[in-house]
Write a protein that holds these residues in place. Structure first.
Motif, short mmCIF file in Angstrom:
data_model
loop_
_atom_site.label_atom_id
_atom_site.label_comp_id
_atom_site.label_asym_id
_atom_site.label_seq_id
_atom_site.Cartn_x
_atom_site.Cartn_y
_atom_site.Cartn_z
N ALA A 34 -50.14 8.92 25.97
CA ALA A 34 -49.63 8.94 27.78
C ALA A 34 -49.01 10.00 27.71
CB ALA A 34 -48.62 8.34 27.85
N GLY A 35 -50.56 11.05 27.08
CA GLY A 35 -50.11 13.23 27.67
C GLY A 35 -49.33 13.20 26.81
N LEU A 36 -48.95 13.35 25.78
CA LEU A 36 -47.35 13.74 24.98
C LEU A 36 -48.26 13.17 23.84
CD1 LEU A 36 -45.20 16.38 24.95
CD2 LEU A 36 -43.79 14.53 25.29
N ALA A 37 -48.21 14.37 22.79
CA ALA A 37 -47.40 13.80 20.96
C ALA A 37 -47.24 14.66 20.28
CB ALA A 37 -49.22 14.23 20.63
N LEU A 38 -46.59 15.02 19.71
CA LEU A 38 -45.34 15.67 18.92
C LEU A 38 -45.77 15.32 17.09
CD1 LEU A 38 -41.93 15.60 20.32
CD2 LEU A 38 -43.59 17.40 20.58
N ALA A 39 -46.18 16.65 15.95
CA ALA A 39 -45.90 16.37 14.90
C ALA A 39 -44.94 16.87 14.48
CB ALA A 39 -46.46 17.89 14.62
N ASN A 327 -40.32 19.04 32.80
CA ASN A 327 -41.25 18.18 31.93
C ASN A 327 -41.37 17.73 30.81
OD1 ASN A 327 -41.87 20.08 30.06
ND2 ASN A 327 -43.48 21.97 30.75
N ALA A 328 -42.64 16.95 30.50
CA ALA A 328 -42.48 16.17 28.69
C ALA A 328 -41.53 17.16 28.06
CB ALA A 328 -44.08 14.45 29.00
N ILE A 329 -42.72 17.69 27.73
CA ILE A 329 -42.37 18.49 26.47
C ILE A 329 -40.48 18.72 26.49
CG2 ILE A 329 -42.62 20.68 25.48
CD1 ILE A 329 -45.90 20.32 25.74
N GLU A 330 -40.61 19.48 27.56
CA GLU A 330 -38.93 20.24 27.56
C GLU A 330 -38.18 19.20 27.14
OE1 GLU A 330 -39.20 24.17 30.66
OE2 GLU A 330 -39.21 21.65 31.55
N VAL A 331 -38.30 17.54 28.10
CA VAL A 331 -37.20 16.73 27.79
C VAL A 331 -37.10 16.09 26.08
CG1 VAL A 331 -36.73 14.55 28.41
CG2 VAL A 331 -37.71 15.77 30.99
N VAL A 332 -38.71 15.93 25.59
CA VAL A 332 -38.96 15.30 24.55
C VAL A 332 -37.74 16.71 23.48
CG1 VAL A 332 -39.84 15.39 22.02
CG2 VAL A 332 -40.93 14.31 24.36
N GLY A 334 -35.76 18.10 24.47
CA GLY A 334 -34.28 18.21 23.93
C GLY A 334 -33.50 17.00 23.64
N LEU A 335 -34.78 15.94 23.13
CA LEU A 335 -33.97 14.76 22.26
C LEU A 335 -33.79 15.27 20.89
CD1 LEU A 335 -35.68 11.87 23.99
CD2 LEU A 335 -33.67 12.66 24.68
N ARG A 336 -34.65 15.96 20.61
CA ARG A 336 -34.83 16.23 19.08
C ARG A 336 -33.53 16.81 18.74
NH1 ARG A 336 -38.21 19.76 18.04
NH2 ARG A 336 -39.24 20.45 19.95
N LYS A 337 -32.99 18.17 19.71
CA LYS A 337 -32.12 18.85 18.99
C LYS A 337 -31.37 18.20 19.34
CE LYS A 337 -34.26 23.05 21.62
NZ LYS A 337 -33.34 24.04 22.29
N TYR A 338 -30.54 16.67 19.92
CA TYR A 338 -29.60 16.31 19.78
C TYR A 338 -29.59 15.47 18.30
CZ TYR A 338 -25.38 13.64 21.57
OH TYR A 338 -25.02 12.99 21.81
N VAL A 339 -30.71 14.73 18.16
CA VAL A 339 -31.30 13.92 17.12
C VAL A 339 -31.05 14.88 15.76
CG1 VAL A 339 -32.78 13.37 15.72
CG2 VAL A 339 -32.68 11.99 17.98
N ALA A 340 -31.19 16.19 15.92
CA ALA A 340 -31.33 17.11 14.56
C ALA A 340 -29.40 17.26 15.20
CB ALA A 340 -31.21 18.33 14.78
N ARG A 341 -28.46 17.45 15.58
CA ARG A 341 -26.82 17.68 15.61
C ARG A 341 -26.55 16.53 15.51
NH1 ARG A 341 -23.20 20.56 18.18
NH2 ARG A 341 -20.87 20.04 16.91
N VAL A 342 -26.86 15.45 16.10
CA VAL A 342 -25.92 13.91 15.59
C VAL A 342 -26.70 13.82 14.40
CG1 VAL A 342 -25.89 11.48 15.87
CG2 VAL A 342 -26.33 12.88 17.59
N ARG A 343 -27.55 14.35 13.42
CA ARG A 343 -28.21 13.82 11.88
C ARG A 343 -27.96 14.49 11.15
NH1 ARG A 343 -33.28 10.38 10.59
NH2 ARG A 343 -31.31 9.47 8.76
N ASN A 375 -41.00 8.22 27.64
CA ASN A 375 -40.89 7.14 27.11
C ASN A 375 -42.32 6.35 25.98
OD1 ASN A 375 -38.69 6.02 28.67
ND2 ASN A 375 -39.51 5.21 29.62
N ALA A 376 -43.26 7.00 26.03
CA ALA A 376 -44.62 7.01 25.15
C ALA A 376 -44.17 7.63 24.31
CB ALA A 376 -45.68 6.99 25.65
N TRP A 377 -43.31 8.42 23.79
CA TRP A 377 -43.20 9.93 22.64
C TRP A 377 -41.97 9.06 22.35
CZ3 TRP A 377 -38.54 11.89 21.14
CH2 TRP A 377 -38.71 13.11 20.25
N ILE A 378 -41.21 8.43 23.05
CA ILE A 378 -39.89 8.26 22.42
C ILE A 378 -40.15 6.44 21.53
CG2 ILE A 378 -37.40 6.86 22.88
CD1 ILE A 378 -37.23 8.14 25.37
N ARG A 379 -41.54 5.61 21.70
CA ARG A 379 -41.76 4.30 21.60
C ARG A 379 -42.46 5.10 20.09
NH1 ARG A 379 -43.11 2.55 27.40
NH2 ARG A 379 -41.63 1.51 27.60
N ALA A 380 -43.42 5.51 20.50
CA ALA A 380 -44.22 6.55 19.14
C ALA A 380 -43.39 6.88 17.79
CB ALA A 380 -45.20 7.07 19.72
#
Length: 452
Positions: A34-39, A327-332, A334-343, A375-380
């Motif tokens: 969906a236009g976004l991929a993360l390694a 944009n999607a990269i910025e939101v993702v 932010g999600l990654r940073k929050y996940v890192a903090r929680v873990r 959402n496509a990134w979150i699911r994948a």
């Protein structure tokens, strides 16, 4: 002025070092999902976090303890005229039973001291009425008064009052001196009450002529339980705050999830407290304390670390960030940073997809495309880097147009959900993936004598 100050409220420390250690490479390609991929490095893993929900290792692990049974996410609010010198009687619903209570108060956003002249707790009889014989005075280091300095929080001494899960508690707070900016949760969806001038902490309902729809100063209620009960903290924006549902009937998705987790017919080990840390208009990527609230990372200590027994976090956020142009990269990111903090803190973290919307800036072509990419990134990728993904978007989307809420799940504004919509979100949570409360299935422990 008697009483000692509470614990210092601290802004979360800079976690850039931790985030960088876990940081994922971002690669946007023509073949991305969906236009976004993360390694995503394999080091994130999908296994359970060792500290969260682990089986008890000894008798003391399941001994009586304090559990946060209710909390609200505070934000800054201007002091209304005439507030100082009045008493607030605020109604809350603890989710666990126990023999004692502790009251949590906050002056996190005040620019000067908050002077509390008196505090009491009692079982609520409905409205501002109190159950006869249940009223108790609350003290702080054995003093009935306390001055909470700017930026501080305070936790009361234990109060001998038996609490029952789901039975409302009235917390009455006499505000002697109030700073220009008060700490408040503005959208309570619960009716509370305000008195005329004077200390009405021990007065009957007639002393409270005014209804209010917020919780001021009060941020939490701890309960002393016979054995530990783990808590899930739901962090998010107005969807988690429950906007669109009715006042006083507990129809937020967190309420519906709490009912699932406390079902008497369910395995007691699966039971958990659900703590709501939603703030209306909140954004993942920006702080605006008086309008939108602090971002989830900025308020992380208060939301996740402060409550006793918190083991799991569910993050549902991003729609407001997309609406203001991120944009999607910025939101993702932010999600990654929050996940890192929680873990990094040893908690479990669950991501959710962003619910659809056709409302205003949330429903433009650009916003819809960004939301679908996130959402496509979150699911994948979400299942790889978190403890699980709950597909909230799929649960409430219109089958005929996946970019809109289904009519029965729409509160009427195209963004917020109806009671049925919030129930659908709660039903989308796979409770078998949560920590549960292992001690609830262990051998009996010594009872704690209930207060009267």
């Amino acid at each position: 002025m008697s009483g000692l100050m509470g614990r210092r409220h601290r802004r979360p420390v800079e976690w850039r070092t931790i985030v960088d250690r876990f940081r994922l490479g971002v690669a946007v390609t023509a073949t991305c999902v969906a236009g976004l991929a993360l390694a995503v490095p394999g080091s994130y893993g999908v296994g359970p976090v060792a500290q969260a929900g682990a089986a008890p290792t000894g008798a003391m692990a399941c001994a009586p303890t304090w559990v946060t049974g209710w909390q609200a996410a505070p934000q800054a609010a201007p002091r209304e005229a005439g507030l100082a010198g009045t008493t607030l009687r605020m109604i809350v619903h603890p989710q666990v039973s126990g023999s004692q209570l502790r009251v949590r108060l906050s002056n996190a956003y005040g620019g000067s001291g908050l002077e509390i002249g008196a505090v009491s707790v009692a079982r609520s009889e409905g409205g501002a009425a109190l159950a006869e014989g249940t009223q108790r005075t609350v003290t702080f280091t054995d003093e009935p008064r306390i001055v909470i300095p700017a930026g501080d929080d305070a936790v009361s001494d234990p109060v001998p009052l038996h609490a029952e899960a789901g039975v409302p508690i009235a917390v009455s707070v006499f505000l002697t001196t109030v700073p220009d900016t008060i700490t408040r949760h503005s959208v309570a969806l619960q009716t509370s009450y305000r008195s005329g001038p004077g200390d009405a902490t021990r007065a009957d309902a007639a002393a409270f002529p005014d209804s209010i729809g917020s919780w001021s100063v009060l941020t939490g209620l701890d309960v002393f339980t016979t054995r530990p009960v783990n808590a899930l903290v739901a962090v998010g924006d107005s969807i988690t705050d429950g906007v669109g549902s009715s006042v006083g009937v507990d129809q937020r998705w967190t309420d519906a999830l709490a009912r699932r987790l406390t079902d008497p017919s369910a395995d007691p080990v699966a039971r958990m407290v659900v703590l709501n840390a939603g703030i209306s208009r909140n954004r993942l990527l920006g702080d605006d304390p008086e309008r939108d609230g602090d971002s989830p990372l900025t308020r992380f200590e208060r939301d996740v670390l402060a409550p006793s027994g918190a083991t799991d976090v569910v993050l549902h956020i991003g729609t407001n960030d997309i609406a203001v142009g991120h944009n999607a990269i910025e939101v993702v990111d932010g999600l990654r940073k929050y996940v890192a903090r929680v873990r990094a803190e040893g908690r479990r973290i669950y991501l959710t997809t962003i619910t659809p919307s056709a409302a205003g800036a949330h429903g433009t072509l650009g916003a819809t495309g960004t939301r679908n990419s996130v959402n496509a990134w979150i699911r994948a990728q979400g299942p790889t880097m978190s403890n699980g993904v709950f597909d909230f978007a799929a649960a409430v989307a219109d089958p005929a147009d996946r970019d809109r809420l289904a009519p029965q799940f729409d509160s009427g504004d195209g963004l917020h959900l109806s009671a049925a919509g919030y129930q659908a979100l709660a039903d989308a949570v796979d409770i078998t993936r949560l920590s549960g409360s292992p001690c609830l299935g262990s051998a009996p422990v010594a009872n704690v004598t209930p207060g009267q």
